[in-house]
Structures are given as C-alpha cells and as structure tokens.
Write a protein that holds these residues in place. Structure first.
Motif, PDB file in Angstrom:
ATOM      1  N   ALA A  34      17.856   6.270   7.720  1.00 31.12           N
ATOM      2  CA  ALA A  34      16.779   5.751   8.564  1.00 31.12           C
ATOM      3  C   ALA A  34      16.217   6.844   9.451  1.00 31.12           C
ATOM      4  N   GLY A  35      14.907   6.867   9.550  1.00 33.40           N
ATOM      5  CA  GLY A  35      14.248   7.817  10.422  1.00 33.40           C
ATOM      6  C   GLY A  35      14.052   9.198   9.832  1.00 33.40           C
ATOM      7  N   ARG A  36      14.551   9.467   8.649  1.00 27.80           N
ATOM      8  CA  ARG A  36      14.414  10.796   8.055  1.00 27.80           C
ATOM      9  C   ARG A  36      13.122  10.973   7.293  1.00 27.80           C
ATOM     10  N   SER A  37      12.439   9.898   7.003  1.00 25.92           N
ATOM     11  CA  SER A  37      11.236  10.002   6.189  1.00 25.92           C
ATOM     12  C   SER A  37      10.122   9.172   6.793  1.00 25.92           C
ATOM     13  N   GLY A  38       8.900   9.674   6.648  1.00 20.85           N
ATOM     14  CA  GLY A  38       7.753   8.912   7.094  1.00 20.85           C
ATOM     15  C   GLY A  38       7.282   7.938   6.028  1.00 20.85           C
ATOM     16  N   TRP A  39       7.827   8.034   4.816  1.00 17.82           N
ATOM     17  CA  TRP A  39       7.418   7.160   3.728  1.00 17.82           C
ATOM     18  C   TRP A  39       8.185   5.856   3.804  1.00 17.82           C
ATOM     19  N   THR A  40       7.485   4.744   3.793  1.00 18.38           N
ATOM     20  CA  THR A  40       8.133   3.445   3.932  1.00 18.38           C
ATOM     21  C   THR A  40       7.962   2.593   2.687  1.00 18.38           C
ATOM     22  N   GLY A  41       7.735   3.224   1.566  1.00 18.69           N
ATOM     23  CA  GLY A  41       7.479   2.480   0.343  1.00 18.69           C
ATOM     24  C   GLY A  41       8.711   2.073  -0.431  1.00 18.69           C
ATOM     25  N   GLY A  42       9.898   2.429   0.029  1.00 19.33           N
ATOM     26  CA  GLY A  42      11.129   2.109  -0.692  1.00 19.33           C
ATOM     27  C   GLY A  42      11.294   0.623  -0.928  1.00 19.33           C
ATOM     28  N   ALA A  43      11.077  -0.164   0.112  1.00 22.62           N
ATOM     29  CA  ALA A  43      11.212  -1.615  -0.024  1.00 22.62           C
ATOM     30  C   ALA A  43      10.145  -2.177  -0.962  1.00 22.62           C
ATOM     31  N   ARG A  44       8.944  -1.607  -0.910  1.00 19.79           N
ATOM     32  CA  ARG A  44       7.858  -2.065  -1.794  1.00 19.79           C
ATOM     33  C   ARG A  44       8.178  -1.733  -3.247  1.00 19.79           C
ATOM     34  N   LEU A  45       8.731  -0.551  -3.476  1.00 20.18           N
ATOM     35  CA  LEU A  45       9.124  -0.153  -4.831  1.00 20.18           C
ATOM     36  C   LEU A  45      10.211  -1.081  -5.366  1.00 20.18           C
ATOM     37  N   ALA A  47      12.472   1.420 -20.165  1.00 22.33           N
ATOM     38  CA  ALA A  47      12.191   0.389 -21.174  1.00 22.33           C
ATOM     39  C   ALA A  47      11.095  -0.560 -20.698  1.00 22.33           C
ATOM     40  N   HIS A  48      11.164  -0.979 -19.442  1.00 21.54           N
ATOM     41  CA  HIS A  48      10.156  -1.903 -18.926  1.00 21.54           C
ATOM     42  C   HIS A  48       8.797  -1.220 -18.784  1.00 21.54           C
ATOM     43  N   MET A  49       8.781   0.070 -18.447  1.00 23.08           N
ATOM     44  CA  MET A  49       7.505   0.785 -18.355  1.00 23.08           C
ATOM     45  C   MET A  49       6.878   0.953 -19.739  1.00 23.08           C
ATOM     46  N   LEU A  50       7.711   1.125 -20.773  1.00 22.61           N
ATOM     47  CA  LEU A  50       7.183   1.229 -22.139  1.00 22.61           C
ATOM     48  C   LEU A  50       6.554  -0.082 -22.599  1.00 22.61           C
ATOM     49  N   ARG A  51       7.123  -1.200 -22.153  1.00 21.99           N
ATOM     50  CA  ARG A  51       6.622  -2.511 -22.568  1.00 21.99           C
ATOM     51  C   ARG A  51       5.413  -2.977 -21.774  1.00 21.99           C
ATOM     52  N   ASP A  52       5.260  -2.476 -20.538  1.00 24.68           N
ATOM     53  CA  ASP A  52       4.229  -2.987 -19.641  1.00 24.68           C
ATOM     54  C   ASP A  52       3.527  -1.816 -18.968  1.00 24.68           C
ATOM     55  N   ARG A  53       2.355  -1.458 -19.478  1.00 31.04           N
ATOM     56  CA  ARG A  53       1.620  -0.299 -18.956  1.00 31.04           C
ATOM     57  C   ARG A  53       1.133  -0.517 -17.522  1.00 31.04           C
ATOM     58  N   ASP A  54       0.851  -1.762 -17.147  1.00 34.44           N
ATOM     59  CA  ASP A  54       0.471  -2.032 -15.756  1.00 34.44           C
ATOM     60  C   ASP A  54       1.638  -1.736 -14.822  1.00 34.44           C
ATOM     61  N   PHE A  55       2.839  -2.114 -15.240  1.00 33.59           N
ATOM     62  CA  PHE A  55       4.044  -1.830 -14.450  1.00 33.59           C
ATOM     63  C   PHE A  55       4.237  -0.317 -14.360  1.00 33.59           C
ATOM     64  N   GLU A  56       4.045   0.376 -15.471  1.00 36.87           N
ATOM     65  CA  GLU A  56       4.163   1.840 -15.455  1.00 36.87           C
ATOM     66  C   GLU A  56       3.186   2.447 -14.447  1.00 36.87           C
ATOM     67  N   SER A  57       1.946   1.969 -14.443  1.00 35.71           N
ATOM     68  CA  SER A  57       0.932   2.473 -13.508  1.00 35.71           C
ATOM     69  C   SER A  57       1.350   2.229 -12.060  1.00 35.71           C
ATOM     70  N   ASP A  58       1.903   1.042 -11.804  1.00 39.31           N
ATOM     71  CA  ASP A  58       2.363   0.721 -10.449  1.00 39.31           C
ATOM     72  C   ASP A  58       3.477   1.670 -10.008  1.00 39.31           C
ATOM     73  N   ILE A  59       4.456   1.896 -10.883  1.00 39.89           N
ATOM     74  CA  ILE A  59       5.583   2.774 -10.540  1.00 39.89           C
ATOM     75  C   ILE A  59       5.075   4.197 -10.349  1.00 39.89           C
ATOM     76  N   ARG A  60       4.210   4.643 -11.226  1.00 40.26           N
ATOM     77  CA  ARG A  60       3.641   5.994 -11.115  1.00 40.26           C
ATOM     78  C   ARG A  60       2.899   6.155  -9.786  1.00 40.26           C
ATOM     79  N   ARG A  61       2.103   5.155  -9.402  1.00 41.73           N
ATOM     80  CA  ARG A  61       1.352   5.207  -8.146  1.00 41.73           C
ATOM     81  C   ARG A  61       2.291   5.262  -6.939  1.00 41.73           C
ATOM     82  N   ILE A  62       3.344   4.454  -6.959  1.00 40.13           N
ATOM     83  CA  ILE A  62       4.285   4.443  -5.841  1.00 40.13           C
ATOM     84  C   ILE A  62       5.030   5.776  -5.745  1.00 40.13           C
TER      85      ILE A  62
END
Length: 131
Positions: free
Chosen positions: A27-38, A78-93
């Motif tokens: 906690a407090g070591r990073s300014g990025w708070t996207g872990g919970a969203r990921l 495996a899930h990213m290979l099956r779902d390109r929208d999911f892959e895009s979301d993970i890549r963006r995060i």
C-alpha cells in the motif's frame, strides 16, 4: 515470448501487485490504482469457469504462490484467445499500469519472472565500459 503471453504475464504480475496492495503489503508504493479493477474484470470473465476462478482466487489469496501464478497465466491466455474484447480490456489495463508507473514504481521483471518487456528506448549516460 509472444505478445499475448507477455500481456498475460504482465496481467498476472498486476493481479499479484493488486492482491499485495489489498492486504497492505504494498500500500502506498504505487500511484496506480487499477489492481482492483483488473481483478474485477478477470473475475467477471472467469465467471462460470471453475478452474479459472480457482486460479484467480489462489493468486489473490496467496500472491507469492508461483504455481498459482503460472496457472492463472495459462487461464488468462486461454480466455484472451477466446474473447478478443477481453484481450483488449486486459491490454488496456496493462498499458495504463505502464503509463502510471513511468512516474514511479513499475511492474518489475521479478514479478513477471522470465518475461522481459521493454516499452521504451534505453539510454546510458556517463562512462560505460564493456569487457
């Protein structure tokens, strides 16, 4: 390492980081708070897949479990290979984490283990000797 596997490895490293931040160890070591969203996005995609859900829970409960991290990486790939929208979301995060980390701590190669990801040029200043 192919790009999809590299994204999965970085995603797992961020899940580990998010799990550690949630428990207060980082906690407090990073300014990025996207872990919970990921983690929430992965949990949403894994819904209905018992093995994938178990892999995610294993890493969020025990972030330093390397076998669990490898299992999660396989499931994520495996899930990213099956779902390109999911892959895009993970890549963006993952990209957001890299951008946020430029001003502070980044996802380290130690967390990613054997994946080396370079997103910028390397500059060397001063004296440099190669023998």
């Amino acid at each position: 390492m192919d790009p999809l596997t590299a994204i999965a490895a970085a995603g797992v490293a961020l899940v580990v980081k998010g799990a550690l931040e949630a428990t207060g160890q980082e906690a407090g070591r990073s300014g990025w708070t996207g872990g919970a969203r990921l983690i929430a996005r992965i949990r949403e995609r894994f819904r209905g897949d018992g093995d994938a859900q178990a892999a995610l829970e294993r890493v969020t409960d025990t972030p330093d479990d390397e076998t669990g991290q490898q299992d999660l990486e396989r499931m994520l790939t495996a899930h990213m290979l099956r779902d390109r929208d999911f892959e895009s979301d993970i890549r963006r995060i993952v990209d957001e984490a890299v951008v946020a980390g430029r001003g502070g701590p980044q996802v380290s190669a130690a967390l990613i283990k054997n994946a080396q990801v370079f997103n910028e040029k390397v500059e060397i200043k001063g004296d440099w000797n190669v023998s």
